[in-house]
Design a protein around this motif. Structure first.
Motif, PDB file in Angstrom:
ATOM      1  N   LEU B 120      29.712 -56.147  -7.100  1.00  0.00           N
ATOM      2  CA  LEU B 120      29.427 -57.265  -8.009  1.00  0.00           C
ATOM      3  C   LEU B 120      29.722 -56.522  -9.406  1.00  0.00           C
ATOM      4  N   ALA B 124      31.514 -58.621 -11.648  1.00  0.00           N
ATOM      5  CA  ALA B 124      31.564 -58.708 -13.213  1.00  0.00           C
ATOM      6  C   ALA B 124      32.839 -58.339 -14.627  1.00  0.00           C
ATOM      7  N   ALA B 129      34.054 -58.993 -18.012  1.00  0.00           N
ATOM      8  CA  ALA B 129      32.514 -58.340 -19.098  1.00  0.00           C
ATOM      9  C   ALA B 129      32.618 -56.702 -18.658  1.00  0.00           C
ATOM     10  N   SER B 130      32.607 -56.969 -20.212  1.00  0.00           N
ATOM     11  CA  SER B 130      32.336 -55.041 -20.989  1.00  0.00           C
ATOM     12  C   SER B 130      31.737 -54.325 -19.790  1.00  0.00           C
ATOM     13  N   LYS B 131      31.864 -52.926 -20.503  1.00  0.00           N
ATOM     14  CA  LYS B 131      31.264 -52.349 -19.385  1.00  0.00           C
ATOM     15  C   LYS B 131      29.689 -52.529 -19.559  1.00  0.00           C
ATOM     16  N   ARG B 133      27.935 -54.471 -21.206  1.00  0.00           N
ATOM     17  CA  ARG B 133      27.839 -56.124 -20.335  1.00  0.00           C
ATOM     18  C   ARG B 133      27.636 -55.845 -19.066  1.00  0.00           C
ATOM     19  N   VAL B 134      28.465 -55.275 -18.180  1.00  0.00           N
ATOM     20  CA  VAL B 134      28.209 -55.455 -16.415  1.00  0.00           C
ATOM     21  C   VAL B 134      26.882 -54.667 -16.482  1.00  0.00           C
ATOM     22  N   THR B 137      23.676 -56.550 -17.962  1.00  0.00           N
ATOM     23  CA  THR B 137      23.139 -58.020 -17.002  1.00  0.00           C
ATOM     24  C   THR B 137      23.234 -57.373 -15.372  1.00  0.00           C
ATOM     25  N   ILE B 138      23.496 -56.692 -15.134  1.00  0.00           N
ATOM     26  CA  ILE B 138      24.077 -56.855 -13.111  1.00  0.00           C
ATOM     27  C   ILE B 138      23.312 -55.315 -13.114  1.00  0.00           C
ATOM     28  N   PRO B 141      19.062 -54.582 -14.497  1.00  0.00           N
ATOM     29  CA  PRO B 141      18.810 -55.422 -13.856  1.00  0.00           C
ATOM     30  C   PRO B 141      18.378 -55.034 -11.963  1.00  0.00           C
ATOM     31  N   LEU B 142      19.528 -55.017 -11.636  1.00  0.00           N
ATOM     32  CA  LEU B 142      19.376 -54.715  -9.768  1.00  0.00           C
ATOM     33  C   LEU B 142      18.501 -53.594  -9.381  1.00  0.00           C
TER      34      LEU B 142
END
Lengths: 208, 236
Positions: B120, B124, B129-131, B133-134, B137-138, B141-142
């Motif tokens: 995932l 991204a 997506a930058s590090k 942002r990953v 956003t990923i 939250p997970l």
């Protein structure tokens, strides 16, 4: 447009392949499981780096032995992974918007979802979708970022016959409508023949 | 019971809250940094992180006393240059709670980040997506359910910290008397009513924290893991 010479030592064999693809072409990497196909896509996408060789896309050099690799996030390569890798905590709409750069994301996302016949899924989470719907969402997400190159890793493997037929239509539509190279990995010869402009057979990291 | 001061309740919540904030950010950052990296000495560093979990709290307290004692290097430096006295102050209680609770947050966060599917994050990145942002956003939250569990455990552990706190902060009514201290010293002087009162308060705090965690998890996680009854989020 894409010119790649990929060399990488894996535990069991060495990958050494040349791939060239022009705009609008669909190159199929055909081979059995474990032949190094996915690693080739990962190298082009920038998720793993070759040991040597080069990856050039138009005027950009993504990888060259004597320079720092271009990071994956700057390559502008759309990559649909084998299990689609949809973000499970985001709806289809938010998945598709994730890679969009400009304003008007909402309208563009809806237009893409419409184009792939999944507008009704815009508020659905991945676990609420069928295999075919996930695949369409993943392709829509990859295309939403307006890539220069599209990589498809076994995009049809998880689909039933009907969904497989529809998905092949989607891929040929993309080929017709978008002027970008597509590299698709499959181990199914019938699928390869249906969509490919060129088929590269790969076995243990070598083109045969 | 009418003459009970609520100072221990306020101090305990203050100490636990500050320790939890420190531990949450450091534990999350270190767990993320270590989750998918392999380097020489990683196991030794991680063992050091988890050490307070297996050591008696008095040993941790002794170590802190050696570090932060007024005549010791770090304690002297803090006192001379920042006018901070750690020993026999509420700051000592914060440090003791932070050190003792850290392994719980680190372990929870580490397990949470390891469970996030690397594909995932890779997907991204390919979407530009930058590090950061990953992560935002990923991964975050997970991993959030695990991080939240770590946060709650940290708060509960910090709230109940006794041994190390007694060693470094001591028992000074009005200054370092957290609820566990108040219970211990009330029992020592035979004031069972006061001890019972504080036991009820700390049990209620712990119980409500766990209840809140369960409620929150059910409310937020079911949304993207469980199909809705009688349909999905599809439009008609």
């Amino acid at each position: 447009m894409l010119d790649a010479h990929l060399v990488k030592n894996l535990p069991d064999f060495k990958i050494d392949v040349n791939i060239k693809s022009a705009k609008g072409e669909v190159i199929v990497l055909f081979g059995s499981s474990g032949s190094g196909k996915t690693t080739c896509l990962d190298m082009i996408a920038g998720l793993v780096h070759p040991d040597s060789g080069h990856i050039r896309m138009g005027e950009n050099t993504y990888f060259s032995s004597n320079q720092k690799p271009f990071p994956a996030e700057k390559r502008n390569v759309g990559y649909v992974m084998q299990d689609y890798a949809l973000f499970p905590h985001m709806t289809a709409d938010r998945n598709v918007q994730y890679g969009m750069k400009s304003v008007g994301k909402s309208e563009k996302s809806l237009a893409l979802l419409d184009q792939f016949g999944i507008r009704h899924l815009r508020n659905a989470y991945p676990h609420e979708m069928s295999g075919g719907e996930k695949q369409r969402t993943a392709i829509a997400r990859a295309l939403a970022a307006e890539p220069n190159l599209l990589l498809l890793d076994e995009p049809l493997s998880a689909l039933d016959d009907k969904a497989r037929h529809d998905a092949l239509t989607v891929i040929t539509d993309i080929q017709r409508d978008l002027d970008i190279p597509i590299i698709m990995v499959t181990h199914n010869w019938t699928e390869a023949e249906k969509v490919a402009t060129s088929i590269y057979k790969i076995e243990k990291g070598r083109l045969i | 019971m009418g003459d009970i001061s609520y100072g221990p309740l306020i101090l305990s919540i203050k100490v636990a809250a500050i320790a939890t904030i420190i531990v949450f950010f450091t534990g999350t950052f270190l767990a993320r940094a270590f989750a998918r990296k392999q380097f020489p000495g990683k196991t030794i560093i991680e063992a050091f992180f988890l050490l307070p979990l297996v050591l008696p709290p008095t040993v941790v307290g002794f170590g802190l006393l050696i570090l932060f004692g007024k005549d010791q290097f770090l304690g002297k430096w803090l006192y001379d240059y920042a006018h901070l006295q750690i020993v026999f102050s509420w700051l000592g209680a914060v440090i003791a709670s932070t050190v003792v609770a850290f392994p719980l947050m680190y372990q929870s966060a580490s397990a949470a980040f390891k469970q996030v599917d690397g594909k995932l994050e890779a997907a991204a990145h390919t979407l530009g997506a930058s590090k950061w942002r990953v992560f935002r956003t990923i991964a975050l939250p997970l991993a959030w359910p695990g991080l939240l569990a770590g946060l709650v455990l940290t708060f509960a552990r910090a709230l109940g910290e006794f041994g190390a706190t007694l060693m470094i902060a001591g028992y000074i009514p009005g200054r370092t008397d957290t609820i566990p201290m108040a219970i211990y010293f009330a029992v020592e002087v035979g004031d069972m009513n006061t001890a019972t009162f504080w036991v009820i308060i700390i049990v209620a705090l712990g119980f409500s924290t766990i209840l809140w965690l369960s409620w929150w998890s059910n409310r937020n996680l079911r949304r993207f893991t469980v199909k809705r009854k009688g349909g999905t989020n599809r439009d008609a």
